[in-house]
Design a protein around this motif. Structure first.
Motif, PDB file in Angstrom:
ATOM      1  N   TYR A   1      -2.079  -8.838  -7.326  1.00  0.00           N
ATOM      2  CA  TYR A   1      -2.894  -7.965  -6.492  1.00  0.00           C
ATOM      3  C   TYR A   1      -4.353  -8.270  -6.787  1.00  0.00           C
ATOM      4  O   TYR A   1      -4.687  -8.814  -7.842  1.00  0.00           O
ATOM      5  CB  TYR A   1      -2.575  -6.479  -6.710  1.00  0.00           C
ATOM      6  CG  TYR A   1      -3.148  -5.890  -7.980  1.00  0.00           C
ATOM      7  CD1 TYR A   1      -4.417  -5.318  -7.981  1.00  0.00           C
ATOM      8  CD2 TYR A   1      -2.427  -5.890  -9.166  1.00  0.00           C
ATOM      9  CE1 TYR A   1      -4.942  -4.762  -9.144  1.00  0.00           C
ATOM     10  CE2 TYR A   1      -2.942  -5.341 -10.323  1.00  0.00           C
ATOM     11  CZ  TYR A   1      -4.201  -4.781 -10.309  1.00  0.00           C
ATOM     12  OH  TYR A   1      -4.722  -4.245 -11.452  1.00  0.00           O
ATOM     13  N   ARG A   2      -5.197  -7.936  -5.831  1.00  0.00           N
ATOM     14  CA  ARG A   2      -6.646  -8.095  -5.992  1.00  0.00           C
ATOM     15  C   ARG A   2      -7.334  -6.944  -5.283  1.00  0.00           C
ATOM     16  O   ARG A   2      -6.806  -6.382  -4.330  1.00  0.00           O
ATOM     17  CB  ARG A   2      -7.143  -9.393  -5.342  1.00  0.00           C
ATOM     18  CG  ARG A   2      -6.786 -10.630  -6.069  1.00  0.00           C
ATOM     19  CD  ARG A   2      -7.511 -11.820  -5.457  1.00  0.00           C
ATOM     20  NE  ARG A   2      -6.797 -13.033  -5.818  1.00  0.00           N
ATOM     21  CZ  ARG A   2      -6.790 -14.138  -5.116  1.00  0.00           C
ATOM     22  NH1 ARG A   2      -7.470 -14.219  -3.989  1.00  0.00           N
ATOM     23  NH2 ARG A   2      -6.112 -15.183  -5.513  1.00  0.00           N
ATOM     24  N   TRP A   3      -8.541  -6.643  -5.743  1.00  0.00           N
ATOM     25  CA  TRP A   3      -9.386  -5.653  -5.094  1.00  0.00           C
ATOM     26  C   TRP A   3     -10.342  -6.393  -4.162  1.00  0.00           C
ATOM     27  O   TRP A   3     -10.999  -7.339  -4.569  1.00  0.00           O
ATOM     28  CB  TRP A   3     -10.155  -4.835  -6.121  1.00  0.00           C
ATOM     29  CG  TRP A   3      -9.257  -3.942  -6.907  1.00  0.00           C
ATOM     30  CD1 TRP A   3      -8.713  -4.207  -8.131  1.00  0.00           C
ATOM     31  CD2 TRP A   3      -8.783  -2.660  -6.528  1.00  0.00           C
ATOM     32  NE1 TRP A   3      -7.921  -3.155  -8.527  1.00  0.00           N
ATOM     33  CE2 TRP A   3      -7.953  -2.183  -7.566  1.00  0.00           C
ATOM     34  CE3 TRP A   3      -8.978  -1.850  -5.407  1.00  0.00           C
ATOM     35  CZ2 TRP A   3      -7.319  -0.948  -7.509  1.00  0.00           C
ATOM     36  CZ3 TRP A   3      -8.348  -0.612  -5.361  1.00  0.00           C
ATOM     37  CH2 TRP A   3      -7.531  -0.172  -6.405  1.00  0.00           C
TER      38      TRP A   3
ATOM     39  N   TYR B   1     -10.507  -2.236  -1.844  1.00  0.00           N
ATOM     40  CA  TYR B   1      -9.137  -1.966  -1.404  1.00  0.00           C
ATOM     41  C   TYR B   1      -8.193  -2.935  -2.090  1.00  0.00           C
ATOM     42  O   TYR B   1      -8.446  -4.140  -2.123  1.00  0.00           O
ATOM     43  CB  TYR B   1      -9.041  -2.109   0.124  1.00  0.00           C
ATOM     44  CG  TYR B   1      -9.978  -1.149   0.795  1.00  0.00           C
ATOM     45  CD1 TYR B   1      -9.585   0.151   1.065  1.00  0.00           C
ATOM     46  CD2 TYR B   1     -11.287  -1.521   1.106  1.00  0.00           C
ATOM     47  CE1 TYR B   1     -10.460   1.058   1.635  1.00  0.00           C
ATOM     48  CE2 TYR B   1     -12.170  -0.618   1.678  1.00  0.00           C
ATOM     49  CZ  TYR B   1     -11.751   0.668   1.929  1.00  0.00           C
ATOM     50  OH  TYR B   1     -12.625   1.564   2.484  1.00  0.00           O
ATOM     51  N   ALA B   2      -7.100  -2.411  -2.653  1.00  0.00           N
ATOM     52  CA  ALA B   2      -6.109  -3.265  -3.313  1.00  0.00           C
ATOM     53  C   ALA B   2      -5.154  -3.819  -2.267  1.00  0.00           C
ATOM     54  O   ALA B   2      -4.609  -3.080  -1.450  1.00  0.00           O
ATOM     55  CB  ALA B   2      -5.332  -2.487  -4.366  1.00  0.00           C
TER      56      ALA B   2
ATOM     57  N   ALA C   1      -7.373   5.414  -6.155  1.00  0.00           N
ATOM     58  CA  ALA C   1      -6.846   4.895  -7.425  1.00  0.00           C
ATOM     59  C   ALA C   1      -7.982   4.365  -8.290  1.00  0.00           C
ATOM     60  O   ALA C   1      -7.881   3.287  -8.881  1.00  0.00           O
ATOM     61  CB  ALA C   1      -5.825   3.797  -7.139  1.00  0.00           C
ATOM     62  N   ASP C   2      -9.084   5.124  -8.390  1.00  0.00           N
ATOM     63  CA  ASP C   2     -10.291   4.655  -9.075  1.00  0.00           C
ATOM     64  C   ASP C   2     -10.062   4.177 -10.503  1.00  0.00           C
ATOM     65  O   ASP C   2     -10.511   3.106 -10.874  1.00  0.00           O
ATOM     66  CB  ASP C   2     -11.358   5.753  -9.090  1.00  0.00           C
ATOM     67  CG  ASP C   2     -12.011   5.927  -7.736  1.00  0.00           C
ATOM     68  OD1 ASP C   2     -11.970   4.982  -6.926  1.00  0.00           O
ATOM     69  OD2 ASP C   2     -12.557   7.004  -7.489  1.00  0.00           O
ATOM     70  N   ASN C   3      -9.407   4.972 -11.297  1.00  0.00           N
ATOM     71  CA  ASN C   3      -9.279   4.655 -12.720  1.00  0.00           C
ATOM     72  C   ASN C   3      -7.883   4.192 -13.101  1.00  0.00           C
ATOM     73  O   ASN C   3      -7.503   4.258 -14.263  1.00  0.00           O
ATOM     74  CB  ASN C   3      -9.668   5.877 -13.557  1.00  0.00           C
ATOM     75  CG  ASN C   3     -11.103   6.290 -13.290  1.00  0.00           C
ATOM     76  OD1 ASN C   3     -11.984   5.442 -13.260  1.00  0.00           O
ATOM     77  ND2 ASN C   3     -11.326   7.563 -13.082  1.00  0.00           N
ATOM     78  N   SER C   4      -7.153   3.724 -12.132  1.00  0.00           N
ATOM     79  CA  SER C   4      -5.761   3.375 -12.382  1.00  0.00           C
ATOM     80  C   SER C   4      -5.578   1.868 -12.514  1.00  0.00           C
ATOM     81  O   SER C   4      -6.123   1.100 -11.727  1.00  0.00           O
ATOM     82  CB  SER C   4      -4.879   3.867 -11.236  1.00  0.00           C
ATOM     83  OG  SER C   4      -4.975   5.263 -11.140  1.00  0.00           O
TER      84      SER C   4
ATOM     85  N   TYR D   1      -7.360   2.504  -2.870  1.00  0.00           N
ATOM     86  CA  TYR D   1      -8.791   2.223  -2.800  1.00  0.00           C
ATOM     87  C   TYR D   1      -9.473   2.780  -4.039  1.00  0.00           C
ATOM     88  O   TYR D   1      -8.947   3.648  -4.735  1.00  0.00           O
ATOM     89  CB  TYR D   1      -9.410   2.789  -1.516  1.00  0.00           C
ATOM     90  CG  TYR D   1      -9.359   4.299  -1.419  1.00  0.00           C
ATOM     91  CD1 TYR D   1     -10.385   5.091  -1.930  1.00  0.00           C
ATOM     92  CD2 TYR D   1      -8.281   4.934  -0.821  1.00  0.00           C
ATOM     93  CE1 TYR D   1     -10.334   6.471  -1.842  1.00  0.00           C
ATOM     94  CE2 TYR D   1      -8.223   6.311  -0.710  1.00  0.00           C
ATOM     95  CZ  TYR D   1      -9.256   7.073  -1.233  1.00  0.00           C
ATOM     96  OH  TYR D   1      -9.206   8.441  -1.144  1.00  0.00           O
ATOM     97  N   ARG D   2     -10.660   2.233  -4.311  1.00  0.00           N
ATOM     98  CA  ARG D   2     -11.481   2.741  -5.414  1.00  0.00           C
ATOM     99  C   ARG D   2     -12.949   2.616  -5.055  1.00  0.00           C
ATOM    100  O   ARG D   2     -13.344   1.739  -4.300  1.00  0.00           O
ATOM    101  CB  ARG D   2     -11.172   2.036  -6.728  1.00  0.00           C
ATOM    102  CG  ARG D   2     -11.509   0.574  -6.781  1.00  0.00           C
ATOM    103  CD  ARG D   2     -11.371  -0.085  -8.148  1.00  0.00           C
ATOM    104  NE  ARG D   2     -10.232   0.377  -8.903  1.00  0.00           N
ATOM    105  CZ  ARG D   2      -9.685  -0.275  -9.916  1.00  0.00           C
ATOM    106  NH1 ARG D   2     -10.175  -1.441 -10.294  1.00  0.00           N
ATOM    107  NH2 ARG D   2      -8.660   0.218 -10.564  1.00  0.00           N
TER     108      ARG D   2
END
Length: 158
Positions: free
Chosen positions: A121-123, A27-28, A107-110, A18-19
């Motif tokens: 993948y998608r957010w 959410y990824a 995983a904010d800045n990843s 998540y970010r």
């Protein structure tokens, strides 16, 4: 829990990256290459691993999350028919289902990097994520993670 067989422990993990963004939590989700459906990172435990160790390893292997990340252990649990996981009765004829343990990972800045198990993948915002996932266990874990994160307030960057 059944003993490990051939290096494989009798449990699964589900990991939901998540970010926090300016518009809210995202959410990824990952599209499976063998089934074309959306889910969180999922995989089996190895012989001596605890569920959190397996979650960290799977997040590295399937999403490229390397380093120190904050994991949120969720209360959400599911049981999965063993034949849906390994296509056979891996731990003998009496082990019909295995537990799935769920985790969130900030995983904010990843930048995520896919393994061969996924095509993309998608957010997703929570409502879209809940509609996109294939499995009820993923919906339950997403709901719990979203509720816990909103209750604790603004997130700190990872």
């Amino acid at each position: 829990m059944a003993e490990a067989v051939g290096g494989r422990a009798a449990f699964q993990v589900l990991v939901l990256p998540y970010r926090q963004t300016e518009t809210g939590l995202l959410y990824a989700l990952f599209r499976r290459s063998d089934g074309a459906y959306w889910q969180g990172v999922a995989g089996g435990g190895e012989a001596e691993e605890a569920p959190l160790q397996a979650a960290r390893r799977e997040a590295t292997e399937e999403a490229g999350l390397v380093g120190e990340f904050e994991f949120v252990e969720l209360d959400a649990r599911a049981t999965i028919p063993v034949v849906h996981v390994t296509a056979e009765f891996t731990w003998g004829p009496d082990v019909l289902v295995i537990p799935e343990f769920a985790f969130g990972v900030q995983a904010d800045n990843s930048e995520l990097n896919l393994s061969c198990e996924h095509t993309e993948y998608r957010w997703f915002a929570i409502d879209a994520a809940m509609k996109a996932v294939q499995w009820d266990s993923n919906r339950t874990a997403l709901w719990e993670l979203d509720h816990r994160l909103r209750r604790r307030g603004p997130l700190q960057p990872s």
